[in-house]
Design a protein around this motif. Structure first.
Motif, PDB file in Angstrom:
ATOM      1  N   LEU A 284      -5.578   9.157  -7.633  1.00  0.00           N
ATOM      2  CA  LEU A 284      -6.459   8.659  -8.693  1.00  0.00           C
ATOM      3  C   LEU A 284      -7.873   8.439  -8.161  1.00  0.00           C
ATOM      4  O   LEU A 284      -8.856   8.671  -8.857  1.00  0.00           O
ATOM      5  N   LEU A 285      -7.957   8.006  -6.905  1.00  0.00           N
ATOM      6  CA  LEU A 285      -9.258   7.815  -6.287  1.00  0.00           C
ATOM      7  C   LEU A 285      -9.980   9.136  -6.068  1.00  0.00           C
ATOM      8  O   LEU A 285     -11.189   9.239  -6.230  1.00  0.00           O
ATOM      9  N   LYS A 286      -9.230  10.172  -5.704  1.00  0.00           N
ATOM     10  CA  LYS A 286      -9.809  11.499  -5.463  1.00  0.00           C
ATOM     11  C   LYS A 286     -10.412  12.063  -6.749  1.00  0.00           C
ATOM     12  O   LYS A 286     -11.437  12.711  -6.711  1.00  0.00           O
ATOM     13  N   LYS A 287      -9.755  11.809  -7.882  1.00  0.00           N
ATOM     14  CA  LYS A 287     -10.223  12.363  -9.154  1.00  0.00           C
ATOM     15  C   LYS A 287     -11.540  11.711  -9.603  1.00  0.00           C
ATOM     16  O   LYS A 287     -12.277  12.277 -10.361  1.00  0.00           O
ATOM     17  N   GLN A 288     -11.816  10.507  -9.100  1.00  0.00           N
ATOM     18  CA  GLN A 288     -13.050   9.824  -9.474  1.00  0.00           C
ATOM     19  C   GLN A 288     -14.246  10.308  -8.652  1.00  0.00           C
ATOM     20  O   GLN A 288     -15.379   9.989  -8.977  1.00  0.00           O
TER      21      GLN A 288
ATOM     22  N   ASN B   5       1.408  14.061  -0.273  1.00  0.00           N
ATOM     23  CA  ASN B   5       1.351  12.745  -0.914  1.00  0.00           C
ATOM     24  C   ASN B   5       0.861  12.879  -2.366  1.00  0.00           C
ATOM     25  O   ASN B   5      -0.153  12.323  -2.756  1.00  0.00           O
ATOM     26  N   SER B   6       1.608  13.621  -3.160  1.00  0.00           N
ATOM     27  CA  SER B   6       1.193  13.944  -4.536  1.00  0.00           C
ATOM     28  C   SER B   6       1.353  12.771  -5.492  1.00  0.00           C
ATOM     29  O   SER B   6       0.559  12.610  -6.414  1.00  0.00           O
ATOM     30  N   TYR B   7       2.398  11.996  -5.328  1.00  0.00           N
ATOM     31  CA  TYR B   7       2.693  10.902  -6.255  1.00  0.00           C
ATOM     32  C   TYR B   7       2.187   9.596  -5.662  1.00  0.00           C
ATOM     33  O   TYR B   7       2.939   8.813  -5.084  1.00  0.00           O
ATOM     34  N   ALA B   8       0.875   9.371  -5.769  1.00  0.00           N
ATOM     35  CA  ALA B   8       0.258   8.229  -5.098  1.00  0.00           C
ATOM     36  C   ALA B   8      -1.027   7.820  -5.810  1.00  0.00           C
ATOM     37  O   ALA B   8      -1.712   8.647  -6.412  1.00  0.00           O
TER      38      ALA B   8
ATOM     39  N   LEU C 267       0.822  -1.214   0.000  1.00  0.00           N
ATOM     40  CA  LEU C 267       0.000   0.000   0.000  1.00  0.00           C
ATOM     41  C   LEU C 267       0.858   1.267   0.000  1.00  0.00           C
ATOM     42  O   LEU C 267       0.561   2.226  -0.721  1.00  0.00           O
ATOM     43  N   LEU C 268       1.927   1.264   0.785  1.00  0.00           N
ATOM     44  CA  LEU C 268       2.796   2.442   0.820  1.00  0.00           C
ATOM     45  C   LEU C 268       3.585   2.585  -0.476  1.00  0.00           C
ATOM     46  O   LEU C 268       3.804   3.709  -0.949  1.00  0.00           O
ATOM     47  N   LEU C 269       4.009   1.489  -1.053  1.00  0.00           N
ATOM     48  CA  LEU C 269       4.770   1.564  -2.304  1.00  0.00           C
ATOM     49  C   LEU C 269       3.941   2.157  -3.438  1.00  0.00           C
ATOM     50  O   LEU C 269       4.453   2.937  -4.244  1.00  0.00           O
ATOM     51  N   ILE C 270       2.662   1.812  -3.487  1.00  0.00           N
ATOM     52  CA  ILE C 270       1.821   2.368  -4.558  1.00  0.00           C
ATOM     53  C   ILE C 270       1.080   3.628  -4.109  1.00  0.00           C
ATOM     54  O   ILE C 270       0.490   4.311  -4.921  1.00  0.00           O
ATOM     55  N   GLY C 271       1.119   3.907  -2.824  1.00  0.00           N
ATOM     56  CA  GLY C 271       0.456   5.110  -2.313  1.00  0.00           C
ATOM     57  C   GLY C 271      -1.052   4.986  -2.289  1.00  0.00           C
ATOM     58  O   GLY C 271      -1.771   5.942  -2.558  1.00  0.00           O
ATOM     59  N   LEU C 272      -1.532   3.807  -1.943  1.00  0.00           N
ATOM     60  CA  LEU C 272      -2.973   3.562  -1.870  1.00  0.00           C
ATOM     61  C   LEU C 272      -3.391   3.415  -0.414  1.00  0.00           C
ATOM     62  O   LEU C 272      -2.744   2.677   0.340  1.00  0.00           O
ATOM     63  N   PHE C 273      -4.445   4.097  -0.027  1.00  0.00           N
ATOM     64  CA  PHE C 273      -4.889   4.121   1.377  1.00  0.00           C
ATOM     65  C   PHE C 273      -3.710   4.468   2.291  1.00  0.00           C
ATOM     66  O   PHE C 273      -3.493   3.849   3.329  1.00  0.00           O
TER      67      PHE C 273
END
Length: 134
Positions: free
Chosen positions: A129-133, A122-125, A68-74
Motif C-alpha cells: 500500500l505504501l508503494k502505491k502511494q 511479499n505480495s500480501y502486505a 509489523l510482520l503480521l500486517i506486513g509493514l516495514f
C-alpha cells in the motif's frame, strides 16, 4: 508466482505470530520478566547495567516485530531487527549455558533470513500500500 506469495505470507505470519505472542505475554508483566532475566544472568559476566535495559526492551521489541510482520509493514526492517534480536538472544543463552533455548533461537534466525531472502514475494502486505502511494 502466486504460490510463492502464499508460501511467503504463511511463513511471515507464523514467525510474526511467534514474536507477537512472546511480546504480548511479557509486556503486561515487564517488571516480572525483567527480574526473571536478571536472576538468570546473575552468575554470568554480563553486568546488570546491560541485562536490565535489554530485559525491558526485548518484550516491546518482540511485540513490535510481531505486529509489523503480521500486517506486513516495514517487513524488511522487521526481519533484520528480528534476526539481530535472535543473535543477541543466542549470545545471552550462551553466556548462561542455556543450550536448550538456542535451537529455537536459531530456527527463528533461520526463518528471518529465509524470509529476508524472498521479500520479493511479499505480495500480501501493507508494504504494498505504501508503494502505491509513491
Amino acid at each position: 508466482m502466486i504460490q510463492n506469495s502464499i508460501t511467503f505470507v504463511l511463513l511471515r505470519l507464523a514467525v510474526g505470530m511467534s514474536m507477537f505472542g512472546h511480546g504480548l505475554v511479557r509486556v503486561p508483566k515487564l517488571a516480572v520478566f525483567s527480574n526473571w532475566m536478571v536472576e538468570k544472568f546473575d552468575k554470568s559476566f554480563l553486568p546488570n547495567a546491560l541485562v536490565v535495559p535489554f530485559s525491558y526492551v526485548l518484550p516491546v521489541l518482540e511485540l513490535a516485530i510481531g505486529v509489523l510482520l503480521l500486517i506486513g509493514l516495514f517487513t524488511r526492517q522487521a526481519l533484520i531487527t528480528g534476526a539481530i534480536a535472535m543473535i543477541l538472544l543466542i549470545f545471552g543463552s550462551s553466556m548462561v549455558e542455556d543450550w536448550g533455548a538456542i535451537p529455537s533461537q536459531l530456527i527463528h534466525t533461520f526463518l528471518f533470513a529465509v524470509l529476508l531472502s524472498y521479500t520479493n514475494y511479499n505480495s500480501y502486505a501493507a508494504d504494498n500500500l505504501l508503494k502505491k502511494q509513491d
